[in-house]
Design an enzyme around this catalytic site. Sequence first.
Site, mmCIF file in Angstrom:
data_model
loop_
_atom_site.group_PDB
_atom_site.id
_atom_site.type_symbol
_atom_site.label_atom_id
_atom_site.label_comp_id
_atom_site.label_asym_id
_atom_site.label_seq_id
_atom_site.Cartn_x
_atom_site.Cartn_y
_atom_site.Cartn_z
ATOM 1 N N ASN A 12 0.871 -1.174 0.000
ATOM 2 C CA ASN A 12 0.000 0.000 0.000
ATOM 3 C C ASN A 12 0.906 1.222 0.000
ATOM 4 O O ASN A 12 1.548 1.516 0.999
ATOM 5 C CB ASN A 12 -0.885 -0.035 1.260
ATOM 6 C CG ASN A 12 -1.663 1.252 1.463
ATOM 7 O OD1 ASN A 12 -1.750 2.087 0.560
ATOM 8 N ND2 ASN A 12 -2.232 1.409 2.649
ATOM 9 N N LYS A 14 0.048 4.263 -0.141
ATOM 10 C CA LYS A 14 -0.553 5.442 0.503
ATOM 11 C C LYS A 14 -0.366 6.652 -0.418
ATOM 12 O O LYS A 14 -0.411 6.504 -1.628
ATOM 13 C CB LYS A 14 0.037 5.645 1.900
ATOM 14 C CG LYS A 14 -0.019 4.349 2.722
ATOM 15 C CD LYS A 14 0.305 4.534 4.166
ATOM 16 C CE LYS A 14 0.214 3.191 4.892
ATOM 17 N NZ LYS A 14 0.357 3.309 6.328
ATOM 18 N N HIS A 99 -9.143 1.501 5.624
ATOM 19 C CA HIS A 99 -7.821 1.669 6.255
ATOM 20 C C HIS A 99 -7.965 2.645 7.417
ATOM 21 O O HIS A 99 -8.728 3.602 7.346
ATOM 22 C CB HIS A 99 -6.815 2.200 5.223
ATOM 23 C CG HIS A 99 -5.412 2.111 5.714
ATOM 24 N ND1 HIS A 99 -4.891 3.019 6.614
ATOM 25 C CD2 HIS A 99 -4.431 1.210 5.465
ATOM 26 C CE1 HIS A 99 -3.651 2.675 6.889
ATOM 27 N NE2 HIS A 99 -3.343 1.590 6.210
ATOM 28 N N GLU A 101 -6.214 4.986 8.360
ATOM 29 C CA GLU A 101 -5.957 6.394 8.003
ATOM 30 C C GLU A 101 -7.192 7.031 7.388
ATOM 31 O O GLU A 101 -7.445 8.222 7.571
ATOM 32 C CB GLU A 101 -4.742 6.473 7.066
ATOM 33 C CG GLU A 101 -3.452 6.221 7.837
ATOM 34 C CD GLU A 101 -2.342 5.564 7.051
ATOM 35 O OE1 GLU A 101 -2.396 5.552 5.799
ATOM 36 O OE2 GLU A 101 -1.396 5.038 7.690
ATOM 37 N N GLU A 169 -4.644 -4.561 11.049
ATOM 38 C CA GLU A 169 -3.591 -3.563 11.186
ATOM 39 C C GLU A 169 -3.779 -2.812 12.505
ATOM 40 O O GLU A 169 -4.570 -1.865 12.566
ATOM 41 C CB GLU A 169 -3.651 -2.565 10.019
ATOM 42 C CG GLU A 169 -3.473 -3.197 8.657
ATOM 43 C CD GLU A 169 -2.905 -2.217 7.631
ATOM 44 O OE1 GLU A 169 -1.900 -2.570 7.016
ATOM 45 O OE2 GLU A 169 -3.450 -1.115 7.459
ATOM 46 N N GLY A 175 3.445 2.326 10.682
ATOM 47 C CA GLY A 175 4.459 3.359 10.504
ATOM 48 C C GLY A 175 5.301 3.634 11.741
ATOM 49 O O GLY A 175 6.076 4.588 11.768
ATOM 50 N N SER A 214 4.187 -2.079 10.143
ATOM 51 C CA SER A 214 5.643 -2.195 10.309
ATOM 52 C C SER A 214 6.199 -3.551 9.884
ATOM 53 O O SER A 214 7.153 -4.055 10.492
ATOM 54 C CB SER A 214 6.055 -1.867 11.754
ATOM 55 O OG SER A 214 5.720 -0.524 12.062
#
Length: 259
Positions: A12, A14, A99, A101, A169, A175, A214
């Site tokens: 991904n 992003k 997701h 985010e 996730e 991240g 990660s």
Amino acid sequence: MTPDVRPLVAGNWKMNGTRQSLGEIKAMAEGVLGPLSEQVDTLLCPPMTLLYVATALCTDSPLMVGAQDCHQKTCGAHTGDISAEMIADCFGTHVIVGHSERRTDHGETDHIVRDKACAAHEAELTAIICIGETENQRDAYETLDVLRRQLLGSVPEGATAENTVIAYEPVWAIGSGVTPTSEDVAVAHAFMRSELIRRFGEEGKMMRLLYGGSVKPDNAAKLMSIDNVDGALIGGASLKAEDFLAIYGVYEGLIAETL
Ligand code: 13P
């Protein structure tokens, strides 16, 4: 890994990548040519601006290409949004929905995520539905409650092993360079598997459960060897072909071990 479930290694990107990054996509497309691709699927989700050219670069490669989001409606007055049909029109095969985010930045609820997954299915795309707890929820020992609620709310009734992939996730692992322990991943994935079997029966047994957060070349073998972890959803480490291919490559050893 889950017996008889084909792993999926997905990237991904992003909001990263311009035409300058096309060389990385080409290197990935070439890097996955070979016998391992008969046993392991690969997917890259670049930004929408690169989707069409990425699918063109992958026509002779097993590397599949998908998008990072779609609107829940098929068309209409939704400035700036992309429909699932548009993704399919660019030869995309998958779309990530829900997701964390997007849940955070765009206020997407489980209900919206479920509608997006339905839109993906209608366009014959595979929906990669993301779920996962925040750090506060983890610290309050609410992880499994959150996963149960998000699975129930975000995964539509029409989900099958073919048209749906679940990505776990943990928000705090994204991240951050920090991953849960193998035990924690095993517990979360076993829990998701049992919830999916309860709801979808045989289909739930075969639905792919990815781990994301990660994942790097140096921890991939450990994470991918855990029961019920059927692949990875990779952010930062998918930006470079070398790292993405190194993560994909750990399956060489993992598959050999199961023989
Ligand atoms: P990182 O691999 O950069 O932690 O991102 C994970 C992710 O959010 C993939 O969707």
